[in-house]
Write an enzyme that holds these catalytic residues in place. Sequence first.
Site, mmCIF file in Angstrom:
data_model
loop_
_atom_site.group_PDB
_atom_site.id
_atom_site.type_symbol
_atom_site.label_atom_id
_atom_site.label_comp_id
_atom_site.label_asym_id
_atom_site.label_seq_id
_atom_site.Cartn_x
_atom_site.Cartn_y
_atom_site.Cartn_z
ATOM 1 N N THR A 280 3.390 10.510 -19.630
ATOM 2 C CA THR A 280 3.432 11.881 -20.136
ATOM 3 C C THR A 280 4.100 11.876 -21.515
ATOM 4 O O THR A 280 4.816 10.932 -21.858
ATOM 5 C CB THR A 280 4.157 12.819 -19.155
ATOM 6 O OG1 THR A 280 5.455 12.307 -18.904
ATOM 7 C CG2 THR A 280 3.383 12.944 -17.851
ATOM 8 N N THR B 16 6.657 13.359 -23.596
ATOM 9 C CA THR B 16 8.071 13.121 -23.910
ATOM 10 C C THR B 16 8.558 11.834 -23.265
ATOM 11 O O THR B 16 9.321 11.074 -23.870
ATOM 12 C CB THR B 16 8.941 14.314 -23.463
ATOM 13 O OG1 THR B 16 8.473 15.481 -24.130
ATOM 14 C CG2 THR B 16 10.406 14.096 -23.781
ATOM 15 N N CYS B 17 8.105 11.572 -22.060
ATOM 16 C CA CYS B 17 8.524 10.374 -21.334
ATOM 17 C C CYS B 17 8.099 9.103 -22.073
ATOM 18 O O CYS B 17 8.868 8.145 -22.186
ATOM 19 C CB CYS B 17 7.935 10.377 -19.930
ATOM 20 S SG CYS B 17 8.325 11.861 -18.986
ATOM 21 N N SER B 18 6.875 9.100 -22.601
ATOM 22 C CA SER B 18 6.335 7.925 -23.281
ATOM 23 C C SER B 18 6.755 7.812 -24.737
ATOM 24 O O SER B 18 6.894 6.716 -25.269
ATOM 25 C CB SER B 18 4.804 7.929 -23.214
ATOM 26 O OG SER B 18 4.377 7.727 -21.892
#
Length: 157
Positions: free
Chosen positions: A45, A47-49
């Site tokens: 996703t 922000t996560c990546s």
Amino acid sequence: MIKQKSLMPVGELQQLKNGEMTTHKTAELFADKKVVLFAVPGAFTPTCSAAHLPGYVVLADEFKAKGVDAIICLSVNDAFVMNAWGESQNAENIMMLADGDGSYTKALGLSMDTASFGGVRSQRYAMIIENGVVSSLHIEEPKSFEVSKAEVILAQL
């Protein structure tokens, strides 16, 4: 909900590494160790990546220099997805653990229902665990990415 100075709940998390599936008992993961655990709503996703996992990848050596035995990235995804995400992010120094059914995230009291987006997922957070006890806990407000960043957690050590 888990709180600072709480004992981590007992559970199992999965990891796929080098083609082998391993089930980790949390009591063993956290016993007699200093662990940084951060959780994301979903692998791959935005922000996560783009920010959350990469921050820990870049600063992994600094965490180890401050006595951290393990850095764990946790998500309510399956172990195959977590492994592929870790490989795509060069996260060889991060344990990419899966909470496939969300049971451990629920035991922590940090689950959220994202409805049609993906169902039950984890809130975004980070914690420092020492000898199985939460010594520092940083839970993000919805749609926020401030308190669980690698830089913030590193400064807590």
